[in-house]
Design a protein around this motif. Structure first.
Motif, PDB file in Angstrom:
ATOM      1  N   LEU A  91       0.851  -1.301   0.103  1.00 10.02           N
ATOM      2  CA  LEU A  91       0.210  -0.179  -0.020  1.00 10.02           C
ATOM      3  C   LEU A  91       0.796   1.167   0.246  1.00 10.02           C
ATOM      4  N   LEU A  92       1.899   1.466   0.704  1.00 10.41           N
ATOM      5  CA  LEU A  92       2.857   2.480   0.864  1.00 10.41           C
ATOM      6  C   LEU A  92       3.575   2.597  -0.615  1.00 10.41           C
ATOM      7  N   SER A  93       3.783   1.523  -1.231  1.00  6.22           N
ATOM      8  CA  SER A  93       4.315   1.608  -2.726  1.00  6.22           C
ATOM      9  C   SER A  93       3.277   2.305  -3.701  1.00  6.22           C
ATOM     10  N   LEU A 120      -1.259   4.247   7.888  1.00  3.35           N
ATOM     11  CA  LEU A 120      -1.172   2.800   7.604  1.00  3.35           C
ATOM     12  C   LEU A 120      -0.417   1.890   8.571  1.00  3.35           C
ATOM     13  N   LEU A 121       0.802   2.323   9.167  1.00  2.76           N
ATOM     14  CA  LEU A 121       1.400   1.566   9.893  1.00  2.76           C
ATOM     15  C   LEU A 121       0.717   1.367  11.178  1.00  2.76           C
ATOM     16  N   TYR A 122      -0.087   2.314  11.545  1.00  4.20           N
ATOM     17  CA  TYR A 122      -0.949   2.019  12.892  1.00  4.20           C
ATOM     18  C   TYR A 122      -2.320   1.087  12.342  1.00  4.20           C
ATOM     19  N   ALA A 123      -2.670   1.269  11.055  1.00  2.00           N
ATOM     20  CA  ALA A 123      -3.740   0.492  10.819  1.00  2.00           C
ATOM     21  C   ALA A 123      -3.304  -1.095  10.587  1.00  2.00           C
ATOM     22  N   VAL A 124      -2.308  -1.362   9.992  1.00  2.00           N
ATOM     23  CA  VAL A 124      -1.820  -2.768   9.923  1.00  2.00           C
ATOM     24  C   VAL A 124      -1.341  -3.110  11.474  1.00  2.00           C
ATOM     25  N   SER A 125      -0.690  -2.576  12.334  1.00  2.00           N
ATOM     26  CA  SER A 125      -0.262  -3.113  13.546  1.00  2.00           C
ATOM     27  C   SER A 125      -1.337  -3.113  14.286  1.00  2.00           C
ATOM     28  N   ASN A 126      -2.343  -2.178  14.413  1.00  2.00           N
ATOM     29  CA  ASN A 126      -3.445  -2.240  15.090  1.00  2.00           C
ATOM     30  C   ASN A 126      -4.374  -3.423  15.047  1.00  2.00           C
ATOM     31  N   ASN A 134      -0.449  10.848  12.084  1.00  2.00           N
ATOM     32  CA  ASN A 134      -1.666  10.064  11.407  1.00  2.00           C
ATOM     33  C   ASN A 134      -3.153  10.780  11.625  1.00  2.00           C
ATOM     34  N   GLU A 135      -3.055  11.792  12.689  1.00  2.00           N
ATOM     35  CA  GLU A 135      -4.091  12.673  13.147  1.00  2.00           C
ATOM     36  C   GLU A 135      -4.668  13.367  11.820  1.00  2.00           C
ATOM     37  N   ALA A 136      -3.906  13.766  11.093  1.00  2.00           N
ATOM     38  CA  ALA A 136      -4.256  14.590   9.686  1.00  2.00           C
ATOM     39  C   ALA A 136      -5.103  13.511   8.699  1.00  2.00           C
TER      40      ALA A 136
END
Length: 412
Positions: free
Chosen positions: A322-324, A395-401, A344-346
């Motif tokens: 996704l980041l790619s 996205l890092l938070y989304a996948v990690s959470n 990520n709040e933005a």
């Protein structure tokens, strides 16, 4: 009648006094070695785990003192190392750091392997030498043999993108060649003792590449069994195992001049800080969450017997893909660098964006993510532009959470 093949040598790692090497710079976190001051037994094994996204390499080098930095590459060639079996590294030229960590493996120099030929130095003394040459040879053999007996050495960690597996092979080849030169043995003698212990799908996919290029023994091991053995080992390293609480995450992510005193979420919860295990002990039984391109959840009992109980396809490969698509990042290091600089709040819609405050009746803090990417779409409004850094953090938070949720909720 042919004699049976010798059994594989069992290596017992002495972890007393083990320390994790200091972090020289933010780029060295994934390359920080483990120094083992009391380990004596020689070993020239190289461990390689080749996953769908990354290839990880672990190897042991001898040194009576710990090196000052885990990776020359990670610090741009500006780190120094111990004096034994470690070549000097380039000095700093004061040049500014690149925007992302370099990805080439050519400058990595972190000590040398110990050749197995040192186990029996007397067998390599040729006949017919003059007295002077015999004396010099004797001194050399004693020096070589002493390397086998002085305590101390480091486990070194490197990683490569699997798409650049040739860089990984080249790194190992240069490590073998450098080790032969430093120890004063031929490359053929050096290769006799080197064994590559490989796990992951790439151990099968790239078998012929490693075997044909390196010319050393290449053993494909069971990934899960090695993972459990690694868990047993790593839990014996002081300050390697740690605990943390959700309160700590909130305080780090949302600092204020006068932070409120938060109650602990339960009587047995971790303290309001990262709590490191200074007195290591086995961490079994446990639920092992193995995060790679995908994710496996493995239940391990007190005897080390394991069973895969769940998993998800949304893992590191998902984040990378996704980041790619959504950012200009082209490598794993670039993606991590972007996420560290983001907010990520933005991008994400938080509980406070919906309720204006905490929703304490449901136990929802105002800073909890209510909807990943929830602020991106606004009907009837002009399409906004979001920074790659903020997208990466979201996205890092989304996948990690998601991984944390899958691992925690069904098994509590």
């Amino acid at each position: 009648m042919s004699s049976p093949l010798p059994a594989a040598k069992v290596i017992h790692v002495e972890t007393r006094g083990a320390v994790i090497l200091d972090e020289a710079s933010p780029e060295t976190r994934d390359s920080r070695g483990i120094y083992l001051p009391n380990y004596i037994e020689p070993v020239s094994h190289i461990a390689v785990d080749i996953g769908g996204s990354l290839a990880k390499v672990v190897y042991f080098t001898r040194s009576p003192e710990p090196p000052s930095s885990p990776s020359v590459l990670a610090t741009g060639g500006n780190s120094s190392h111990g004096s034994i079996s470690t070549p000097s590294s380039p000095g700093s030229d004061g040049a500014p750091s690149p925007p992302f960590p370099p990805s080439s493996s050519h400058s990595r120099q972190n000590g040398a392997l110990t050749p197995m030929v040192l186990d029996n130095p007397s067998s390599h003394a040729p006949n017919g030498l003059s007295g002077l040459h015999q004396s010099l040879l004797h001194d050399t053999i004693l020096r070589r043999a002493s390397l086998k007996h002085f305590p101390g050495g480091s486990l070194n960690f490197e990683r490569f993108e699997t798409d650049a597996i040739d860089d990984c092979v080249q790194f190992i080849q240069e490590l073998i060649e450098r080790s032969a030169a430093i120890n004063g043995v031929s490359i053929e003698e050096m290769k006799q003792g080197v064994k590559i212990m490989a796990t992951g799908g790439g151990a099968h996919r790239f078998y012929e590449l490693f075997q044909g290029t390196l010319g050393v023994e290449f053993l494909r091991e069971d990934e899960m069994e090695c993972l459990i053995e690694g868990l047993k080992f790593i839990s014996l390293i002081p300050d390697e195992v740690y605990s943390f609480s959700d309160q700590l995450i909130q305080s780090v992510a949302h600092t204020s001049t006068s932070p409120a005193v938060l109650e602990r979420p339960g009587p047995n919860a971790p303290k309001y800080a990262v709590t490191f295990e200074g007195n290591p002990a086995p961490q079994l039984p446990c639920l092992l969450v193995n995060i790679g391109s995908g994710v496996s959840l493995i239940k391990v009992d007190e005897d080390g017997v394991f069973e895969r109980v769940s998993g998800t396809s949304l893992g590191g490969g998902t984040l990378w893909g996704l980041l790619s698509l959504l950012t200009p990042a082209t490598s794993f290091d670039e993606m991590l660098a972007l996420s560290e600089a983001g907010d990520n709040e933005a991008v994400d819609m938080l509980v406070k964006d919906i309720y204006g405050q905490d929703y304490s009746k449901l136990g929802l803090k105002s800073t909890m993510i209510a909807s990943t990417f929830g602020k991106v779409f606004k009907k009837g409004k002009e399409k906004r532009t979001f920074s790659p850094e903020d997208i990466s953090k979201s996205l890092l938070y989304a996948v990690s959470n998601n991984i944390g949720q899958i691992a925690y909720v069904p098994f509590t």
